[in-house]
Scaffold this motif. Structure first.
Motif, PDB file in Angstrom:
ATOM      1  N   ARG A  91       0.857  -1.193   0.000  1.00  0.00           N
ATOM      2  CA  ARG A  91       0.000   0.000   0.000  1.00  0.00           C
ATOM      3  C   ARG A  91       0.892   1.242   0.000  1.00  0.00           C
ATOM      4  O   ARG A  91       2.079   1.135   0.326  1.00  0.00           O
ATOM      5  N   GLU A 231      -5.649   2.516  -1.982  1.00  0.00           N
ATOM      6  CA  GLU A 231      -6.721   2.140  -1.057  1.00  0.00           C
ATOM      7  C   GLU A 231      -7.876   3.134  -1.005  1.00  0.00           C
ATOM      8  O   GLU A 231      -8.978   2.768  -0.638  1.00  0.00           O
ATOM      9  N   THR A 232      -7.603   4.398  -1.304  1.00  0.00           N
ATOM     10  CA  THR A 232      -8.656   5.418  -1.194  1.00  0.00           C
ATOM     11  C   THR A 232      -8.824   6.091  -2.557  1.00  0.00           C
ATOM     12  O   THR A 232      -7.943   5.966  -3.417  1.00  0.00           O
ATOM     13  N   GLU A 235      -5.782   8.058  -3.370  1.00  0.00           N
ATOM     14  CA  GLU A 235      -4.646   7.223  -3.786  1.00  0.00           C
ATOM     15  C   GLU A 235      -4.852   6.713  -5.205  1.00  0.00           C
ATOM     16  O   GLU A 235      -3.908   6.636  -5.988  1.00  0.00           O
TER      17      GLU A 235
END
Ligand SMILES: CCCCCCCCCC(=O)SCCNC(=O)CCNC(=O)[C@H](O)C(C)(C)COP(=O)(O)OP(=O)(O)OC[C@H]1O[C@@H](n2cnc3c(N)ncnc32)[C@H](O)[C@@H]1OP(=O)(O)O
Length: 448
Positions: A91, A231-232, A235
């Motif tokens: 990540r 992840e978001t 991102e």
């Protein structure tokens, strides 16, 4: 207009709210721009970055041992992944690091970073960014089963560095942060930011994007790196930008003036410049005179020679990319100051490609030239080539592009030859790609 230029960077890209940065105060840094991906961590001291890198690759501090150490590193070859799928995905927060350069709280550090004008040496910052970029990639590729990394991670490209402050104080703490933002098969894009303490807040002063490439333990061939899972939504956007950046680099490379002719508009620019230098008293293409206040491009050159001593080696016993950038930057800065006749401030650095490694013991020839100007902006190109002591053959290793802002307006530079015309257009392309200018254009439209 100048003030507007200094407002670019993270602020104008919407990464951070105006006037806010990575705070040490009560605000939560994780809510701010990049830093929502941050995991709780305390910053590493800048002096420890290189120690950590040496530890990760098992580099020796003693030059006498360097051959033995490189032989030992080759044994790590068996730890290299056969495919990218064999490596666990990572990540963005896995590679997130903060580094502190405590210029304010540790005055003994200042000397190394100080300019005669009581500002911070940008060349030193380039070195720190380069080491940090590599450390970030080692965090991304960390294999918990082995103490030493089988990867040799090298800097392939400085895609862009945007300054958002004219000069930095050598008396206030600086903080760097960064993480891997995009990953290919063997390459990684790294985004870094720099902040300086202002009152009790760290305010953004610089944005940087580098591309690093993983090589095998002997630094002979490519090596796979872990995939990156955004992840978001933010991102995902960073990752998408990384993908776009790769596409943009390929498009720029295929449109390079080394490969294809200039556009119709560029050809017109060059022809009009040529016509404006023809002597009206003679009907000749040969007799050239400079328009008032202009300067021939060929007279703006400065050159230097560096002997690449072992002290400047990186962890793989080649010359440290940051050293090459510092030397090129300092020559470019001298070129800009001497050309403009006043202090020059770096605004942007882009597209520094590390085409070939430089061996310890090489002679490094740097050649710097003003290739484009606009109002008080000076675009400087530095060409670097190396030769061994024994051979007279020179090999190009890098081409550096720096954009400076002078304290006052500067003359136009005029190309005399076709080759110089291409340098002029290339300089203009780099200048136009400067993100500060894009913002400026929107706010204060100017002629191209
Ligand atoms: C001890 C104190 C000091 C501590 C400092 C630690 C920091 C150390 C960092 C350094 O100092 S490194 C020194 C400066 N850099 C160099 O010397 C690198 C010189 N260049 C090379 O060795 C080669 O050009 C390079 C390895 C970068 C690329 O080699 P190739 O052209 O054969 O690459 P290839 O075609 O195999 O492509 C491999 C990947 O790199 C990518 N790539 C290559 N050149 C690129 C470029 N210019 N821009 C972006 N990406 C690039 C390419 O897209 C591909 O990505 P993917 O595998 O993900 O698809």
């Amino acid at each position: 207009m100048r003030r507007a230029a200094l407002r670019l960077c993270a602020l104008s890209k919407g990464l951070l709210p105006p006037g806010r940065g990575l705070t040490q105060g009560p605000q939560d840094p994780r809510k701010q721009g990049h830093f929502h991906i941050q995991e709780a961590c305390s910053p590493i001291h800048v002096n420890h970055v290189r120690d950590k890198l040496r530890e990760i690759v098992g580099a020796s501090t003693n030059w006498r041992d360097h051959v033995k150490v490189m032989e030992e590193r080759k044994l790590l070859h068996s730890f290299l992944a056969k495919s990218q799928e064999d490596l666990p995905p990572r990540r963005m927060k896995d590679s997130y690091i903060e580094v502190l350069l405590p210029l304010g709280s540790e005055p003994e550090l200042r000397e190394k970073y100080l300019t005669v004008q009581n500002t911070v040496r940008f060349g030193r910052i380039l070195e720190d960014l380069d080491s940090l970029g590599v450390l970030i990639c080692y965090m991304h590729t960390k294999n918990h089963a082995t103490k030493m990394s089988p990867l040799s991670i090298v800097t392939a490209l400085v895609d862009k560095i945007d300054m958002c402050k004219k000069s930095l104080s050598p008396e206030q703490d600086i903080k760097f942060s960064g993480h891997v933002s995009w990953v290919g098969k063997t390459s990684m894009e790294v985004k870094m930011q720099m902040f300086q303490l202002h009152g009790d807040e760290f305010c953004p002063v610089l944005d940087a994007t580098f591309v690093m490439v993983a090589r095998d333990s002997g630094n002979k061939g490519p090596a796979f790196v872990n995939e990156l899972i955004p992840e978001t939504p933010e991102e995902e956007e960073l990752f998408r930008q990384g993908e776009l950046n790769k596409g943009r680099r390929i498009a720029l490379s295929s449109a390079s003036l080394l490969k294809v002719a200039p556009s119709a508009q560029e050809r017109t620019t060059i022809h009009e410049m040529f016509l404006s230098t023809l002597d009206p008293k003679t009907i000749s293409f040969q007799s050239r005179v400079l328009p008032p206040g202009a300067v021939w491009m060929e007279t703006t050159k400065l050159k230097s020679l560096e002997v690449c001593h072992p002290q400047e080696r990186n962890i793989f016993n080649r010359i440290f990319g940051g050293f090459l950038m510092r030397k090129a930057y300092e020559l470019a800065w001298a070129t800009a100051c001497s050309f403009g006749g006043s202090r020059a401030f770096v605004v942007a650095v882009d597209d520094i490609m590390f085409q070939k490694p430089v061996d310890v013991g090489s002679l490094l020839f740097l050649s710097s030239q003003v290739c484009f100007t606009h109002n008080n902006y000076i675009q400087v190109r530095v060409h670097s080539e190396v030769a061994s002591l024994q051979s007279k053959e020179h090999t190009t290793t890098n081409v550096f592009h720096f954009t400076f802002m002078s304290e006052k307006d500067v003359p136009m530079v005029f190309p005399k030859t076709y080759g110089e015309s291409m340098l002029y257009l290339d300089g203009q392309r780099h200048f136009n790609s400067m993100s500060a200018l894009e913002i400026l254009r929107k706010e204060h439209p100017v002629d191209p």
